[in-house]
Design an enzyme around this catalytic site. Structure first.
Site, PDB file in Angstrom:
ATOM      1  N   GLU A  16       0.877  -1.051  -0.002  1.00 51.99           N
ATOM      2  CA  GLU A  16       0.049  -0.119  -0.088  1.00 51.99           C
ATOM      3  C   GLU A  16       0.866   1.168  -0.043  1.00 51.99           C
ATOM      4  OE1 GLU A  16      -1.364   1.573   3.636  1.00 51.99           O
ATOM      5  OE2 GLU A  16      -1.089  -0.365   4.724  1.00 51.99           O
ATOM      6  N   LYS A  80      -5.193  10.885   1.112  1.00 51.12           N
ATOM      7  CA  LYS A  80      -5.474   9.470   1.537  1.00 51.12           C
ATOM      8  C   LYS A  80      -6.877   8.764   1.188  1.00 51.12           C
ATOM      9  CE  LYS A  80      -5.837   7.485   6.187  1.00 51.12           C
ATOM     10  NZ  LYS A  80      -5.803   7.352   7.652  1.00 51.12           N
ATOM     11  N   VAL A 100      -5.341   0.219   3.486  1.00 53.73           N
ATOM     12  CA  VAL A 100      -5.542  -1.261   3.438  1.00 53.73           C
ATOM     13  C   VAL A 100      -6.912  -1.412   2.387  1.00 53.73           C
ATOM     14  CG1 VAL A 100      -6.103  -3.293   4.607  1.00 53.73           C
ATOM     15  CG2 VAL A 100      -4.283  -1.934   5.302  1.00 53.73           C
ATOM     16  N   ASP A 130     -15.636   6.094  14.999  1.00 56.41           N
ATOM     17  CA  ASP A 130     -14.428   6.012  14.105  1.00 56.41           C
ATOM     18  C   ASP A 130     -13.688   4.691  13.786  1.00 56.41           C
ATOM     19  OD1 ASP A 130     -12.334   6.364  12.446  1.00 56.41           O
ATOM     20  OD2 ASP A 130     -11.438   8.106  13.692  1.00 56.41           O
ATOM     21  N   ASP A 134     -11.024  -0.310   6.855  1.00 56.49           N
ATOM     22  CA  ASP A 134     -10.252  -1.638   6.447  1.00 56.49           C
ATOM     23  C   ASP A 134     -11.085  -2.955   6.841  1.00 56.49           C
ATOM     24  OD1 ASP A 134      -8.177   0.133   5.745  1.00 56.49           O
ATOM     25  OD2 ASP A 134      -7.203  -0.534   7.649  1.00 56.49           O
ATOM     26  N   LYS A 151      -3.377  -1.747  14.631  1.00 61.89           N
ATOM     27  CA  LYS A 151      -2.389  -0.839  15.242  1.00 61.89           C
ATOM     28  C   LYS A 151      -2.610  -0.491  16.689  1.00 61.89           C
ATOM     29  CE  LYS A 151      -2.553   2.254  11.625  1.00 61.89           C
ATOM     30  NZ  LYS A 151      -2.589   1.685  10.364  1.00 61.89           N
TER      31      LYS A 151
END
Ligand code: PSU
Ligand code: MN
Length: 296
Positions: A16, A80, A100, A130, A134, A151
Site C-alpha cells: 500500500e 489518503k 488497506v 471512528d 479496512d 495498530k
C-alpha cells in the site's frame, strides 16, 4: 472512470502507499520501499506497489512512478484514499495514497491475491464511531492481508470483535494471540494458528477460492523489536496529548508521527521491522499459492 493500469507479473504481493506516504517519516521511505521489495523478491515473488497517480489507479507502480509519488507525498500533496473517497479522488484527477481498504479493492480488481502491510486500521478508542473501512473491506475483496494485527493506538480487543462480527477469518502465523502492531499480544485470540508456511498458504488459497472474501493473516512483531507494556502506555499517553487536535483521516498519521517522536524512534524501528517481516511472509505465501513450491 479512468481505467486502471495493471502491470501483470508472476506471484505479485501488493504494497500500500499510505504506509509510505503517511505512516513513516519521509526520510525513511525510500529505504523502506527498497527493503520491502527485496524481502518480497527474496521470497520468490514480485512487489506490486498500489496507488493513484493523477487520477489513474496503478497496480504495480514503476520505480519512476513511485519516486514521483514519494516526492509529491514528501511535499504534502498526496491525499489518503479508503474505499469511500477513492472514486472521488480518481474523478478529480488527484494523486492519492491507498489505505488497506482501497489497496484491497484495486488489488482484487487486478487479480492480486496477497498483500503485505504493517497494521490494520480498526475501532478507535472512546465512543467515536471512528471505525476504519479496512475491516469491511475483508468481506468484499478476495485478498489475503499479512499484518501485525491492528495498530496499537486503537481499541484492539474491540477491533478483533468487529472482525469476528463481520465474519472475517483471522489466522496467526506462529501466533495464538492477535497482535497489536508493536505488541505481540493485543489481548485477543485468533481463529487458528499455522506453524508452517505451506499449510498456512494452502489454507489461504482454498479459503479465498471457496468464499471470494478476504483473509487476515497476523504475524507478531519480531521479539527483539517488541515494545514493553510500561513504555507503551507512557508513549501512547504522551502521543495522544500531542495529537489531540487531529480528526477523522488525520488521526492515524498524527498519532503514529507523535509516537515516533516521543519514543525516540523505538516505535519507528518496530514499525519498519514488522512490515519487513510481513513482506517476507506475504512473498512466501504468494510463491506457494501461485505455484513456486514455497521452498524459500
Ligand atoms: N500500517 C502501517 N502504517 C500505516 C497504515 C498501516 O504500518 O500508516 C495505514 C494503513 O493504510 C491503514 C490506515 O489502512 O493506516 C488506517 O487509517 P484509518 O485509521 O484512517 O482508517
Ligand atoms: Mn478512521
Amino acid at each position: 472512470m479512468r481505467s486502471l493500469i495493471n502491470r501483470p507479473a508472476p506471484r505479485r504481493v501488493a504494497l500500500e502507499t499510505t504506509l509510505l506516504a503517511h505512516g513513516v517519516p519521509s526520510a525513511d521511505v525510500p529505504g523502506l520501499a527498497a527493503d520491502l521489495a527485496a524481502e518480497i523478491r527474496g521470497a520468490g515473488a514480485t512487489p506490486c506497489v498500489i496507488g493513484v497517480l493523477r487520477g489513474t489507479p496503478i497496480v504495480g507502480m514503476s520505480d519512476a512512478e513511485l519516486a514521483g509519488f514519494l516526492a509529491d507525498a514528501a511535499g504534502g500533496g498526496v491525499a489518503k484514499a479508503n474505499t469511500s473517497n477513492l472514486g472521488a479522488l480518481i474523478a478529480r484527477g488527484r494523486t492519492a495514497a491507498t489505505t488497506v481498504s482501497a489497496t484491497m479493492e484495486l488489488a482484487s480488481r487486478a487479480g492480486v491475491r496477497v498483500f503485505a502491510t504493517g497494521g490494520l486500521g480498526g475501532v478507535h478508542r472512546g465512543a467515536t464511531l471512528d471505525v476504519s473501512s479496512d475491516l469491511t473491506a475483508f468481506t468484499r475483496f478476495p485478498v489475503c492481508v499479512v499484518a501485525s494485527g491492528a495498530k496499537a493506538i486503537l481499541d484492539v480487543p474491540a477491533t478483533r470483535e468487529a472482525l469476528e462480527a463481520l465474519g472475517v477469518p483471522v489466522v496467526g502465523f506462529r501466533a495464538e494471540r492477535f497482535p497489536a502492531f508493536y505488541l505481540r499480544d493485543g489481548g485477543a485470540g485468533v481463529d487458528a494458528s499455522f506453524d508452517d508456511v505451506l499449510s498456512l498458504a494452502s489454507y489461504v488459497g482454498e479459503e479465498i477460492a471457496r468464499t471470494s472474501r478476504g483473509v487476515l493473516v497476523v504475524q507478531p512483531v519480531p521479539p527483539e523489536h517488541e515494545i514493553s507494556a510500561p513504555d507503551w502506555s507512557r508513549w501512547l499517553a504522551a502521543a495522544e496529548a500531542r495529537a489531540s487536535e487531529a480528526r477523522g483521516r488525520d488521526v492515524t498519521p498524527a498519532l503514529l508521527a507523535a509516537l515516533h517522536e516521543v519514543s525516540g524512534g523505538a516505535t519507528l524501528r518496530a514499525n519498519l521491522a514488522l512490515v519487513r517481516a510481513n513482506a517476507r511472509l506475504a512473498g512466501r505465501i504468494a510463491a506457494v499459492i501461485e505455484g513456486d513450491g514455497g521452498s524459500r
